[in-house]
Design a protein around this motif. Structure first.
Motif, PDB file in Angstrom:
ATOM      1  N   CYS A 198      12.862   6.505   7.859  1.00  0.00           N
ATOM      2  CA  CYS A 198      12.456   7.191   8.841  1.00  0.00           C
ATOM      3  C   CYS A 198      12.821   6.632   9.550  1.00  0.00           C
ATOM      4  N   SER A 199      11.285   6.838  11.477  1.00  0.00           N
ATOM      5  CA  SER A 199      12.066   6.044  12.428  1.00  0.00           C
ATOM      6  C   SER A 199      10.576   6.377  12.934  1.00  0.00           C
ATOM      7  N   GLY A 200       9.984   5.752  14.542  1.00  0.00           N
ATOM      8  CA  GLY A 200       9.163   6.180  14.708  1.00  0.00           C
ATOM      9  C   GLY A 200       7.869   5.508  13.897  1.00  0.00           C
ATOM     10  N   LEU A 201       8.238   4.000  13.106  1.00  0.00           N
ATOM     11  CA  LEU A 201       6.743   3.619  12.661  1.00  0.00           C
ATOM     12  C   LEU A 201       6.409   3.267  13.540  1.00  0.00           C
ATOM     13  N   PRO A 202       4.542   3.055  13.526  1.00  0.00           N
ATOM     14  CA  PRO A 202       3.846   2.439  14.421  1.00  0.00           C
ATOM     15  C   PRO A 202       4.649   1.051  14.529  1.00  0.00           C
ATOM     16  N   ASP A 203       3.745   0.040  15.917  1.00  0.00           N
ATOM     17  CA  ASP A 203       4.097  -0.808  15.955  1.00  0.00           C
ATOM     18  C   ASP A 203       3.044  -1.625  15.899  1.00  0.00           C
ATOM     19  N   PRO A 204       3.827  -3.009  14.881  1.00  0.00           N
ATOM     20  CA  PRO A 204       2.115  -4.077  14.718  1.00  0.00           C
ATOM     21  C   PRO A 204       1.071  -3.948  15.484  1.00  0.00           C
ATOM     22  N   VAL A 205       0.211  -4.630  15.067  1.00  0.00           N
ATOM     23  CA  VAL A 205      -0.770  -5.002  15.542  1.00  0.00           C
ATOM     24  C   VAL A 205      -1.700  -6.347  14.774  1.00  0.00           C
ATOM     25  N   LYS A 206      -1.850  -6.815  15.444  1.00  0.00           N
ATOM     26  CA  LYS A 206      -2.838  -8.279  14.886  1.00  0.00           C
ATOM     27  C   LYS A 206      -3.978  -7.914  13.618  1.00  0.00           C
ATOM     28  N   GLY A 207      -3.325  -8.274  12.758  1.00  0.00           N
ATOM     29  CA  GLY A 207      -4.322  -8.016  11.483  1.00  0.00           C
ATOM     30  C   GLY A 207      -5.574  -9.311  11.144  1.00  0.00           C
ATOM     31  N   LYS A 208      -6.424  -8.695  10.080  1.00  0.00           N
ATOM     32  CA  LYS A 208      -7.360  -9.524   9.883  1.00  0.00           C
ATOM     33  C   LYS A 208      -6.800 -11.242   9.394  1.00  0.00           C
ATOM     34  N   GLU A 209      -8.526 -11.785  10.189  1.00  0.00           N
ATOM     35  CA  GLU A 209      -7.556 -13.131   9.098  1.00  0.00           C
ATOM     36  C   GLU A 209      -7.117 -13.630   8.108  1.00  0.00           C
ATOM     37  N   CYS A 210      -7.196 -14.254   7.828  1.00  0.00           N
ATOM     38  CA  CYS A 210      -6.386 -14.299   6.336  1.00  0.00           C
ATOM     39  C   CYS A 210      -7.317 -14.381   5.109  1.00  0.00           C
ATOM     40  N   THR A 211      -8.401 -15.446   5.452  1.00  0.00           N
ATOM     41  CA  THR A 211      -9.682 -15.412   4.773  1.00  0.00           C
ATOM     42  C   THR A 211     -11.066 -14.570   4.908  1.00  0.00           C
ATOM     43  N   LEU A 220       0.615  -0.997   0.097  1.00  0.00           N
ATOM     44  CA  LEU A 220      -0.477   0.163   0.214  1.00  0.00           C
ATOM     45  C   LEU A 220       0.493   1.426  -0.028  1.00  0.00           C
ATOM     46  N   HIS A 221       0.481   2.038  -0.731  1.00  0.00           N
ATOM     47  CA  HIS A 221       0.802   3.576  -0.847  1.00  0.00           C
ATOM     48  C   HIS A 221       0.113   4.887  -0.155  1.00  0.00           C
ATOM     49  N   SER A 222       0.468   5.165   0.804  1.00  0.00           N
ATOM     50  CA  SER A 222      -0.043   6.370   1.403  1.00  0.00           C
ATOM     51  C   SER A 222       0.020   7.487   0.752  1.00  0.00           C
ATOM     52  N   PRO A 223      -0.680   8.502   0.404  1.00  0.00           N
ATOM     53  CA  PRO A 223      -0.043   9.516  -0.171  1.00  0.00           C
ATOM     54  C   PRO A 223       0.386  10.928   1.660  1.00  0.00           C
ATOM     55  N   THR A 224       0.298  10.276   2.933  1.00  0.00           N
ATOM     56  CA  THR A 224      -0.505  11.561   3.706  1.00  0.00           C
ATOM     57  C   THR A 224       0.829  11.163   4.458  1.00  0.00           C
ATOM     58  N   THR A 225       1.085  10.042   4.446  1.00  0.00           N
ATOM     59  CA  THR A 225       2.966   9.760   5.343  1.00  0.00           C
ATOM     60  C   THR A 225       4.357   9.283   4.535  1.00  0.00           C
ATOM     61  N   ASP A 226       5.035   8.581   5.108  1.00  0.00           N
ATOM     62  CA  ASP A 226       6.244   7.857   4.503  1.00  0.00           C
ATOM     63  C   ASP A 226       6.391   6.727   4.536  1.00  0.00           C
ATOM     64  N   TYR A 227       5.612   6.481   5.008  1.00  0.00           N
ATOM     65  CA  TYR A 227       5.442   4.732   5.171  1.00  0.00           C
ATOM     66  C   TYR A 227       4.193   4.076   4.865  1.00  0.00           C
ATOM     67  N   HIS A 228       3.804   2.883   4.503  1.00  0.00           N
ATOM     68  CA  HIS A 228       2.241   1.997   4.092  1.00  0.00           C
ATOM     69  C   HIS A 228       1.956   0.766   5.018  1.00  0.00           C
ATOM     70  N   PHE A 229       1.236   0.415   5.276  1.00  0.00           N
ATOM     71  CA  PHE A 229       0.863  -0.927   5.521  1.00  0.00           C
ATOM     72  C   PHE A 229       0.599  -2.024   4.803  1.00  0.00           C
ATOM     73  N   GLU A 230       1.470  -3.234   5.769  1.00  0.00           N
ATOM     74  CA  GLU A 230       1.734  -4.582   4.579  1.00  0.00           C
ATOM     75  C   GLU A 230       1.209  -6.016   5.624  1.00  0.00           C
ATOM     76  N   TYR A 231       0.771  -6.924   5.264  1.00  0.00           N
ATOM     77  CA  TYR A 231       0.164  -7.806   6.271  1.00  0.00           C
ATOM     78  C   TYR A 231       0.909  -8.553   6.013  1.00  0.00           C
ATOM     79  N   SER A 244      -3.615 -16.596  11.268  1.00  0.00           N
ATOM     80  CA  SER A 244      -3.156 -15.580  11.582  1.00  0.00           C
ATOM     81  C   SER A 244      -1.901 -14.585  10.604  1.00  0.00           C
ATOM     82  N   ARG A 245      -2.360 -13.249  10.691  1.00  0.00           N
ATOM     83  CA  ARG A 245      -0.926 -12.646  10.129  1.00  0.00           C
ATOM     84  C   ARG A 245      -1.023 -11.486  11.263  1.00  0.00           C
ATOM     85  N   TRP A 246      -0.254 -10.262  10.659  1.00  0.00           N
ATOM     86  CA  TRP A 246      -0.205  -8.910  11.599  1.00  0.00           C
ATOM     87  C   TRP A 246       0.215  -8.290   9.884  1.00  0.00           C
ATOM     88  N   ARG A 247      -0.694  -6.389  10.970  1.00  0.00           N
ATOM     89  CA  ARG A 247       0.033  -5.311   9.836  1.00  0.00           C
ATOM     90  C   ARG A 247       1.343  -4.665  11.020  1.00  0.00           C
TER      91      ARG A 247
END
Length: 973
Positions: A35-48, A3-14, A22-25
């Motif tokens: 960059c530094s100070g990225l958000p911590d990983p959080v639990k993502g939606k189920e794979c299906t 994913l590409h976010s137009p407002t930040t310097d980073y994007h989220f992936e699973y 299970s998987r993590w965002r």
């Protein structure tokens, strides 16, 4: 998915799913960003997990949101419907699979420019004989499917769709690997189930260029993949479409004279006075000045006065302007002309239209319908030669592969004495004319003629082209599959073409004309056209009659009712009654009136029981030099096969010609089978469905083109272009000509034996543009004792494809089974020596032996005889006695001769006595011891034994000296 976010310097992936599903965002920096100070990983939606159609997954909050206006989403799928360029993730791989001839490196280089080409609304395959794969890889979290629409009309190109998993193993979808052919101008659909995990999708095409024929490319559009776990963004509507509501699952097409850019919420109107646009356009186009390519001429239906008007109309939609310099205006309409007459079988009953004649009546189109005379019946069919209006069983349409702008247009226009292709919307439109015939059947009195022809369609046409136009003639059987029967490229002079109907079924005949086959929409060749002057169909079920023909009447005639003749019967002229054809004749399908309707079978053939055809029982006789030669080819009656070649296309693709030959058939039944195998249908299935399977051919001689498995990288050899070379047996003879089919004596090497060759002649009813009289086949049976059993089939070395002109095929079949049957003249006897009173007589074949079976070799014969020793003794005794007898006789006659000489000498001396002297005594004085010769001469004849005794005692007699007696005259002197 990234994913590409137009407002930040980073994007989220699973992250990848673990074993528990299970998987993590996680947050990932964008490329080239530190960059530094990225958000911590959080639990993502189920794979299906997946969103509904019209929604996307917002990764920041991990919730489904509706797509905005101007965009759309399939929810758990992705769709590719925009082909202005190759979409991201797709790739092209082109190879030349055949390495049999030439340098593989050079061939691979020759395919560098071969690829799938985007054409706006669809993508087009290569047109050459390279192998080109369109590849797309997708990773599915759950099982899904792939769906696409396609056009595939040319069987000279192989179209495969298959899937490989992440271990590069082909998925279990072989039944769906080969894509089915589609009808001209129609889109087919294909879908395959996908398993979870990595899937690599292949759309692969391989062209087979036999000669110079250009392959018609495969077209693919609307590729949709279902089963993607989620989509993190919505797709923008492509140019020419719009989406005016949030949460759309698709985009709508802009109407004509409007346009839109990518991601449009609505369409913008063009300034119609100066610009126009087609349906689904992304821009408006400036209107050009009107020319004669922008209007066309039509004829109105006849009025009550029998007049028609010539009308001029603009080609719709009208895109030109009349107010520009040098622009043409529409010519005036309304010129009245006399209507052409009605077509045969129709009549004008004081009205403006033509009406079909009632059943049992006929008309030539200029007169009222009349009832057929007694003893005749209507000759049903259709004959269209006047084109004031389109007949009721015909329709016309226009179709374009890439768009719908010619939908609703007339593809063909009537023009009095012909019907011609219309203007269409662009040069690459298909202009279509259809004729529907619900069925075929022979006339009432021809029900017994069960030959291969039930009817025929004949049309006269011409094409006038300045570009690469094509006219297709196609046939659809029982509305199941349309196949191209024949096609003509570029300009063709006015000519006639006939297609034979061999089975009773519902047929739809189609003529499709295309000016150019290119992806561009243009009107450069609007004056290129096809014209059809007449269409004639015989024996149509719902046809009309322009004439009547004789029919058979029942024994108790009632009016003019006709009765069907039994199988194999003709109509006798004198009585109009049915009469069976004589033996060894077959009933003509074209004529059943008179004895001449029964056609004699050719040499070496006999008729079937129903007199529908002639066949060979594999027995042939021939008389040569007062000697009869009888052949029995029964052991060769099974289907023989021959693979000739290899041959190579202009690009070096290796292929073979494969022939199946059924020499005698089975009492007229054609046993040789050829079929295309580009699908996984088995031969057994094809035989069961042979009535509707278009690529199944049964004949006496048939041919297929074989592409070996090593030629194009296929797993198995491919058979294609199967066709019949012989569906009627003409005869078997030693003569080199039969029914205008001749054999060149120098075509094959001379036979090593003096046994005459037997030639089997066949004919095919299939007529092509290059073979106006149909194809023919000659199989020469040659006696060769050195080739037992099935022997060997071969073709002329000068014509490795079996034919030099494409119309007459020649084969030679050498086998010991082709030798004549043995007779008494083919062996001789040898007598043995007499041993112990017995003698043996043996029988051996003449060498070299040039016969089989027939008269068997007689058994060894033993007879009594006398021994040689006995006769040798008898012969020696008889020989000795004969020798003694000859010696005795010789001595006897020698002695006799000596005495005669002596007596003669005495007579001479007596004659020389002195003159005037009285003759001497008859005998001289007998000397002492000398016998009186007179007594010896005149005495009784001695016996043979006495003579032998006298000869034995001769040596013991007294000798005397012979002295010459002097005459008295000499003494006196």
């Amino acid at each position: 998915m990234q994913l590409h976010s137009p407002t930040t310097d980073y994007h989220f992936e699973y992250t990848e799913c673990d074993s528990s599903g299970s998987r993590w965002r996680v947050a990932v920096p964008n490329p080239s960003v530190e960059c530094s100070g990225l958000p911590d990983p959080v639990k993502g939606k189920e794979c299906t997990f997946s969103c509904a159609s019209g929604e996307y997954l917002e990764m920041k909050n991990q919730v489904c949101s509706k797509c905005a206006e101007g965009t759309y989403s399939l929810g758990s799928g992705i769709k590719f419907d925009e082909w202005d360029e190759l979409p991201a993730g797709f790739s092209n791989v082109a190879t030349f699979m055949d390495t049999a001839v030439g340098s593989a490196e050079n061939k691979a280089d020759s395919c560098n420019n071969s690829s799938w080409t985007p054409r706006g609304n669809y993508i087009e395959s290569n047109r050459d004989d390279c192998t080109v794969s369109l590849i797309y890889a997708v990773h599915l979290k759950k099982s899904g499917s792939v769906f696409f629409e396609y056009q595939y009309i040319d069987n000279n190109i192989f179209f495969e769709f298959f899937i490989q998993n992440d271990q590069c193993k082909e998925m279990e979808s072989t039944a769906d690997k080969w894509v089915k052919l589609t009808d001209n101008g129609e889109w087919g659909s294909h879908s395959v189930t996908l398993k979870s995990g990595s899937n690599i999708l292949y759309w692969r095409t391989t062209g087979i260029l036999m000669g110079s024929k250009v392959v018609k490319p495969v077209l693919v559009k609307n590729i949709t993949i279902e089963g993607v776990a989620y989509t993190s963004e919505c797709f923008a509507c492509k140019p020419g479409t719009f989406s005016d509501k949030p949460g759309s699952s698709g985009c709508q097409v802009c109407p004509r004279n409007t346009y839109s850019e990518k991601g449009a919420k609505e369409c913008t109107k063009c300034k119609e006075e100066m610009y126009y646009s087609d349906e689904g356009s992304s821009v408006c186009i400036e209107r050009p000045p009107c020319t004669n390519k922008d209007f066309f001429q039509i004829h109105t239906p006849c009025d009550k006065e029998g007049k028609t008007q010539i009308m001029y109309k603009w080609i719709e939609p009208k895109i030109c302007r009349e107010d520009l310099p040098n622009a043409l205006t529409l010519p005036p309409s309304g010129e009245r002309k006399d209507c052409p007459p009605c077509n045969p079988g129709f009549y004008n009953n004081a009205s403006s239209s033509c009406t079909p004649c009632p059943p049992g009546t006929f008309s030539d189109g200029t007169q009222e319908c009349r009832a057929c005379p007694a003893g005749t019946e209507p000759a049903l069919g259709f004959e269209y030669k006047w084109w004031n209006i389109l007949p009721g069983n015909m329709k016309t349409s226009c179709f374009n592969v890439g768009n719908s702008k010619c939908d609703g247009m007339n593809g063909w226009e009537v023009a009095g004495d012909h019907i011609q292709s219309g203007a269409g919307g662009s040069d690459n439109d298909y202009l279509i004319l259809n004729l529907h015939i619900p069925g075929f059947k022979p006339p009432t009195s021809v029900t017994g003629a069960t030959g291969s022809e039930l009817g025929r369609i004949t049309f006269i046409f011409e094409t006038i082209c300045s570009a690469d136009c094509v006219l297709y003639f196609m046939a659809d059987v029982n509305r199941k599959n349309t196949n191209v029967v024949e096609s003509w490229e570029r300009s063709k002079e006015k000519q006639s073409y006939t297609h034979i109907i061999s089975k009773n079924a519902s047929f739809t005949f189609t003529w499709a004309f295309q000016r150019i086959n290119e992806g561009q929409d243009s009107r450069q060749f609007i004056n290129d056209m096809a014209k059809i002057y007449s269409i004639t169909v015989t024996n149509a079920v719902d046809g009309v009659a322009s004439s009547c023909r004789a029919c058979a009447l029942g024994s108790e005639q009632s009016g003019s009712s006709c009765v069907p003749c039994p199988t194999g019967h003709y109509i006798e002229k004198e009585t109009s009654q049915c009469k069976e054809c004589p033996a060894n004749t077959f009933l003509s399908i074209h004529q059943v009136y008179g004895r001449e309707a029964c056609i004699p079978c050719g040499p070496g053939s006999k008729s079937t029981k129903d007199h529908s055809a002639c066949f060979s029982d594999c027995l042939v006789s021939y008389i040569k030099d007062n000697q009869s030669l009888n052949y029995d080819f029964s052991n060769l009656s099974q289907v023989g096969s021959l693979m000739s070649g290899p041959s190579f296309t202009s690009r070096g693709t290796k292929f073979f010609h494969f022939f199946n030959i059924s020499l005698c058939g089975n009492e007229g039944k054609k046993m040789a089978i050829c079929t295309d195998n580009i699908t996984d249908v088995t031969l057994k299935d094809m035989v069961a469905e042979s009535e509707d399977f278009s690529n199944f051919v049964g004949a006496f001689v048939c041919q297929s083109t074989i592409i070996p498995s090593d030629s194009k990288g296929f797993r198995t050899a491919l058979a294609l272009q199967s066709n019949s070379l012989a569906d009627r047996f003409l005869g078997a003879t030693v003569e080199t000509m039969l029914e205008n089919i001749s054999i060149k004596t120098d075509m094959f090497p001379a036979s090593p034996s003096k046994i005459p060759d037997v030639h089997f002649f066949y004919k095919s009813s299939t007529v092509t543009t290059s073979c106006e009289n149909g194809r023919a086949t000659v199989v020469t049976m040659r006696c060769n004792p050195n080739k037992p059993d099935q022997g060997e089939l071969s073709v002329p070395s000068s014509c490795p494809a079996g034919t030099c002109d494409g119309c007459i095929f020649y084969f030679v079949w050498e086998s010991a089974e082709a030798c004549p049957l043995c007779t008494e003249q083919d062996y001789h006897e040898i007598e043995g020596a007499c041993k112990k009173g017995f003698q043996e007589t043996l029988y051996v074949w003449n060498e070299p032996k040039h016969c089989i079976k027939g008269v068997p070799l007689p058994e060894k014969r033993t007879s009594t005889c006398e021994t040689v020793d006995f006769w040798l003794k008898v012969g020696a005794g008889v020989g000795a006695f004969t020798a003694v007898l000859l010696i005795a006789l010789t001595c006897y006659f020698w002695k006799k001769n000596q005495k005669l000489e002596y007596k003669y000498s005495k007579l001479v001396m007596t004659a020389n006595s002195k003159e005037c002297e009285l003759p001497a005594a008859d005998s001289c004085a007998i000397m002492e011891g000398e016998d009186n010769e007179e007594e010896i001469v005149y005495s009784n004849k001695q016996s043979l034994l006495g003579k032998l005794k006298s000869l034995a005692t001769k040596e013991k007699e007294d000798h005397f000296e012979s002295v010459q007696l002097k005459s008295s005259r000499s003494q006196n002197i």
